[in-house]
Design a protein around this motif. Structure first.
Motif, PDB file in Angstrom:
ATOM      1  N   MET A  91      -0.004   5.383  -0.848  1.00 39.88           N
ATOM      2  CA  MET A  91      -1.036   5.638   0.151  1.00 39.88           C
ATOM      3  C   MET A  91      -0.434   6.217   1.425  1.00 39.88           C
ATOM      4  SD  MET A  91      -3.352   2.186  -0.384  1.00 39.88           S
ATOM      5  CE  MET A  91      -4.563   2.629   0.856  1.00 39.88           C
ATOM      6  N   GLN A 141      -4.812   6.464   4.859  1.00 42.80           N
ATOM      7  CA  GLN A 141      -5.454   5.701   3.788  1.00 42.80           C
ATOM      8  C   GLN A 141      -5.239   4.201   3.971  1.00 42.80           C
ATOM      9  OE1 GLN A 141      -3.504   7.701   0.527  1.00 42.80           O
ATOM     10  NE2 GLN A 141      -5.329   8.869  -0.009  1.00 42.80           N
ATOM     11  N   ALA A 188       0.829  -1.207   0.000  1.00 47.38           N
ATOM     12  CA  ALA A 188       0.000   0.000   0.000  1.00 47.38           C
ATOM     13  C   ALA A 188       0.866   1.260   0.000  1.00 47.38           C
ATOM     14  CB  ALA A 188      -0.922  -0.007   1.221  1.00 47.38           C
ATOM     15  N   ARG A 199      -7.537   2.995   6.754  1.00 44.60           N
ATOM     16  CA  ARG A 199      -8.943   2.837   6.316  1.00 44.60           C
ATOM     17  C   ARG A 199      -9.121   1.611   5.442  1.00 44.60           C
ATOM     18  NH1 ARG A 199      -8.628   8.557   5.828  1.00 44.60           N
ATOM     19  NH2 ARG A 199      -8.185   8.384   3.584  1.00 44.60           N
ATOM     20  N   SER A 200      -8.161   1.360   4.558  1.00 46.20           N
ATOM     21  CA  SER A 200      -8.306   0.234   3.642  1.00 46.20           C
ATOM     22  C   SER A 200      -8.196  -1.111   4.349  1.00 46.20           C
ATOM     23  CB  SER A 200      -7.258   0.325   2.527  1.00 46.20           C
ATOM     24  OG  SER A 200      -5.953   0.106   3.038  1.00 46.20           O
TER      25      SER A 200
END
Length: 228
Positions: free
Chosen positions: A185, A189, A180, A192-193
């Motif tokens: 990111m 972010q 990520a 959250r993912s």
């Protein structure tokens, strides 16, 4: 709070110009100037700046070697490379050395100020020509290593199937986070993912950095993209 910065460039006229330009910003304070990399290192140890604006080609010690030396220290400032040379090898070496960004000297003043602010906050910044150099080399993507790091495209180069996997030491979760980050990111972010807290992401990143022997998100992104 002001960004305390050191300018490292062997041309006194360039240092003076950068001091005037950056010093005009309300949140940037130029605390010292260095004529070569070794002097920049000494000043960094003495003054503890937030950022060093570093040229590459300098006498005594060049900017790449100085950056590597600084990044090897437990506590170090961010380094933003500012140079006239946008060749792929220079860009690649600078990012592998741990530089937070790579900007050319023909960058417009407002963009340079933005790059200084971003680098001081740990956000990677590349000039468009530097991104093109990396694309030509096939080591990473433009979006994954450029600008503020929001979003990202997949890598351009294919990895060698016979090359050992550099991510082998990582757990499955750590690999997810490393991937990520390589896509550009932010910690928020990623959190959250993966439905975890930002603090958890930071803890995993610290372990990832230790296991892979890297010190910046840029180095991690390059390592992840190299294996593909």
């Amino acid at each position: 709070m002001s960004i305390r910065a050191i300018i490292a460039d062997d041309e006194s006229l360039m240092r003076s110009g950068l001091r005037l330009l950056l010093g005009a910003a309300d949140d940037i304070e130029i605390i010292a100037e260095a004529a070569h990399g070794a002097e920049a290192i000494d000043l960094a140890r003495e003054l503890g700046p937030d950022l060093i604006l570093m040229d590459i080609r300098m006498p005594v010690m060049n900017g790449l070697e100085a950056t590597r030396t600084l990044m090897a220290q437990a506590s170090h400032p961010e380094v933003l490379i500012l140079t006239a040379f946008g060749t792929d090898e220079f860009v690649y070496q600078a990012l592998r050395s741990g530089a937070a960004g790579y900007i050319l000297k023909d960058t417009p003043p407002d963009e340079l100020i933005h790059a200084v602010r971003a680098a001081a906050n740990g956000t990677r910044t590349l000039s468009p020509s530097a991104v093109e150099s990396l694309l030509g080399r096939g080591t990473t993507s433009a979006t994954g290593l450029a600008g503020g790091g929001d979003g990202g495209a997949g890598p351009l180069g294919a990895g060698n199937p016979h090359t050992p996997d550099p991510l082998e030491p990582l757990t499955a979760r750590e690999r997810e986070i490393a991937e990520a980050v390589a896509q550009g990111m932010t910690n928020a972010q990623v959190a959250r993912s993966l439905f975890v807290s930002t603090a958890t992401v930071k803890t995993h990143l610290a372990r990832i950095f230790y296991k892979l022997d890297v010190s910046t998100r840029v180095q991690l992104a390059l390592l992840v993209n190299e294996r593909r």
